[in-house]
Write a protein that holds these residues in place. Structure first.
Motif, short mmCIF file in Angstrom:
data_model
loop_
_atom_site.label_atom_id
_atom_site.label_comp_id
_atom_site.label_asym_id
_atom_site.label_seq_id
_atom_site.Cartn_x
_atom_site.Cartn_y
_atom_site.Cartn_z
N ASN A 46 95.27 -203.44 79.42
CA ASN A 46 96.15 -204.78 79.70
C ASN A 46 96.52 -204.95 80.95
OD1 ASN A 46 97.14 -202.52 79.06
ND2 ASN A 46 98.66 -203.11 77.55
N LYS A 47 95.98 -204.10 81.91
CA LYS A 47 96.46 -204.36 83.32
C LYS A 47 95.24 -204.76 84.28
CE LYS A 47 100.87 -203.27 84.41
NZ LYS A 47 101.63 -203.95 85.22
N ASP A 48 95.65 -205.51 85.19
CA ASP A 48 94.74 -206.20 85.87
C ASP A 48 94.48 -205.56 87.19
OD1 ASP A 48 92.94 -208.33 86.58
OD2 ASP A 48 94.59 -209.65 87.32
N ILE A 49 94.77 -204.35 87.10
CA ILE A 49 94.56 -203.36 88.51
C ILE A 49 93.17 -202.48 88.31
CG2 ILE A 49 95.70 -201.62 89.55
CD1 ILE A 49 98.43 -203.07 89.20
N SER A 50 92.23 -202.69 89.34
CA SER A 50 91.21 -201.58 89.16
C SER A 50 90.77 -201.58 90.61
CB SER A 50 90.17 -202.18 88.22
OG SER A 50 89.55 -203.28 88.86
N ILE A 51 89.88 -200.28 90.76
CA ILE A 51 89.54 -199.77 92.11
C ILE A 51 87.83 -200.07 92.13
CG2 ILE A 51 89.42 -198.02 93.39
CD1 ILE A 51 92.18 -196.94 92.43
#
Ligand code: GTR
Length: 433
Positions: A118-123
């Motif tokens: 559910n989070k829009d954070i990725s690397i």
């Protein structure tokens, strides 16, 4: 090694030319910047082999079980801030793999690291592996400043979402990617591959954007409900970058083409500070490279040469935890100094590099950190820095576990720097290839 350097009062050193005090203006504040060795006030460094209560540390066991955790605690709570050990729901997705990249020399992979649904954070991590090596390879991992696509002209490098968001925030048009390969002088990919190493990189802003924010980076993944600010001892941007480097290592452990026991964490400048903290915190990193990391990195804070604790905390108030601000103009109160950050890496090999014209980063302070960390290596029966005096420019010393050079030129990471890191890595990691 005998320790003529403890309880030392360092005043005079003729190695670096004497420079006048300069004044800089940062964020409306005027700081006096000292470059004059004769104007360094006398200071006493915390002894790396003495517990805070004065008890001497004389065995590896005492170091590992008592002194190292004590030093770690102070760096965590007073400087970088405490970071979580694990990552929530980490998932890796190999987005692409091209076995014929760079004219057939390399296999290029792009791996997306996700943390939760559910989070829009990725690397997004970019990896090149040398095709001529059939076994699992050692890999240099380092963050980049300007997007993965800047490290090489390879037109197939994807543009990180984090970089796009950053360009938009700055009012620039990310559609016009004119800077492919613009940082290639800092990333001699072909040379690294020729020597039998892989190279991996991540845009630092994918992990935590380099501006004052609490919600746009990985730190927000760990926020308590309704949290709007960090506790004084909670992690900040440099620690977040270091944490991201460890997540890259989590991936390497799953990739059979990579020798996860031979990962070299490297970084230039602010990203060198992150590499040092990553190497200190995560003992899975086999070797560490600090390139011109300066204040908050390899340079001793108490020398107050070039950038000081006060200046860095004023210009970049989000790099270190709130507690670190207590030491603005108050370095003597620090329970640690940066030689102890190097010591946390012992007994693993570390390369500290400076540049002659990079006075802002205090080359001598970077050298001395290595020197004063050396007694910890001695506890392991190893030599730390093999010299007591700073070597001349372009004369690397690398016969111990702590290597050092000061090269001619400016604040930068160059092919010359990389050539030395490759030699040291060959020697230290006893590469068979
Ligand atoms: C400077 C900062 C340094 C160093 C450098 C960089 O502005 O004062 O600590 O980190 O940036 O990252 O290039």
């Amino acid at each position: 090694m005998k320790s003529p350097f403890f309880n030392l009062i360092l005043k005079k050193n003729a190695f670096l030319p004497v420079f006048l005090c300069a004044s800089i203006l940062a964020f409306g504040q005027n700081f006096n910047v000292n470059y004059d060795e004769d104007k360094i006030p006398p200071y006493i460094l915390p002894e790396v082999l003495k517990m805070q209560d004065g008890t001497p540390v004389s065995s590896q066991k005492e170091w590992v079980e008592q002194r190292r955790p004590e030093i770690m605690y102070f760096f965590e709570t007073e400087m970088f801030g405490k970071s979580p050990l694990k990552s929530p729901n980490i998932q890796f997705k190999v987005l692409s793999e091209n076995k014929n990249a760079l004219n057939g020399k390399a296999t290029r992979k792009e791996v997306q690291i996700y943390f939760s649904k559910n989070k829009d954070i990725s690397i997004l991590m970019l990896i090149y592996l040398p095709n001529q090596v059939k076994d699992a390879v050692p890999v240099f991992i380092g963050l980049n400043f300007g997007g993965n696509h800047t490290i090489n002209k390879d037109p197939d490098i994807s543009i990180s979402q984090g970089w796009i968001a950053d360009q938009q925030r700055k009012g620039e048009d990310p559609g016009k990617i004119t800077d492919r390969g613009s940082a290639s002088s800092r990333w001699p990919v072909e040379l690294i591959l020729e020597k039998g190493y892989g190279v991996a990189t991540i845009y630092c802003g994918d992990i935590d954007p380099d501006y004052n924010n609490l919600q746009d980076g990985v730190i927000s993944l760990f926020h308590r409900k309704g949290q709007t600010k960090s506790e004084p001892d909670e992690w900040a941007t440099v620690a977040a970058w270091a944490w991201g480097l460890s997540r890259a290592l989590d991936y390497f452990e799953k990739d059979p083409q990579i020798d996860a026991k031979k990962i070299i964490v490297t970084g230039h400048s602010r990203l060198g500070k992150a590499a040092l903290w990553a190497g200190a915190k995560d003992e899975r990193f086999a070797m560490v490279v600090s390139n011109d990391s300066g204040c908050g990195g390899a340079a001793l804070s108490r020398r107050k040469v070039g950038e000081t604790v006060e200046i860095i905390n004023t210009k970049f108030p989000y790099w270190f935890c709130e507690n670190f601000k207590k030491y603005n103009k108050n370095e003597d109160a620090l329970p640690i100094d940066q030689h102890e950050l190097i010591a946390l890496i012992a007994p693993r090999p570390i390369y500290i590099a400076s540049a002659e014209e990079d006075r802002w980063a205090d080359p001598k302070g970077e050298f001395l950190s290595g020197l004063y960390a050396s007694p910890v290596y001695s506890l392991f029966g190893l030599q730390g820095l093999p010299v007591n005096e700073m070597p001349k420019v372009n004369q690397p010393v690398m016969s111990g576990q702590i290597a050092y050079h000061i090269r001619t030129g400016k604040h930068d990471i160059t092919q010359y720097d990389w050539e030395q890191y490759l030699i040291f890595a060959d020697k230290s990691l006893k590469k068979k290839h």
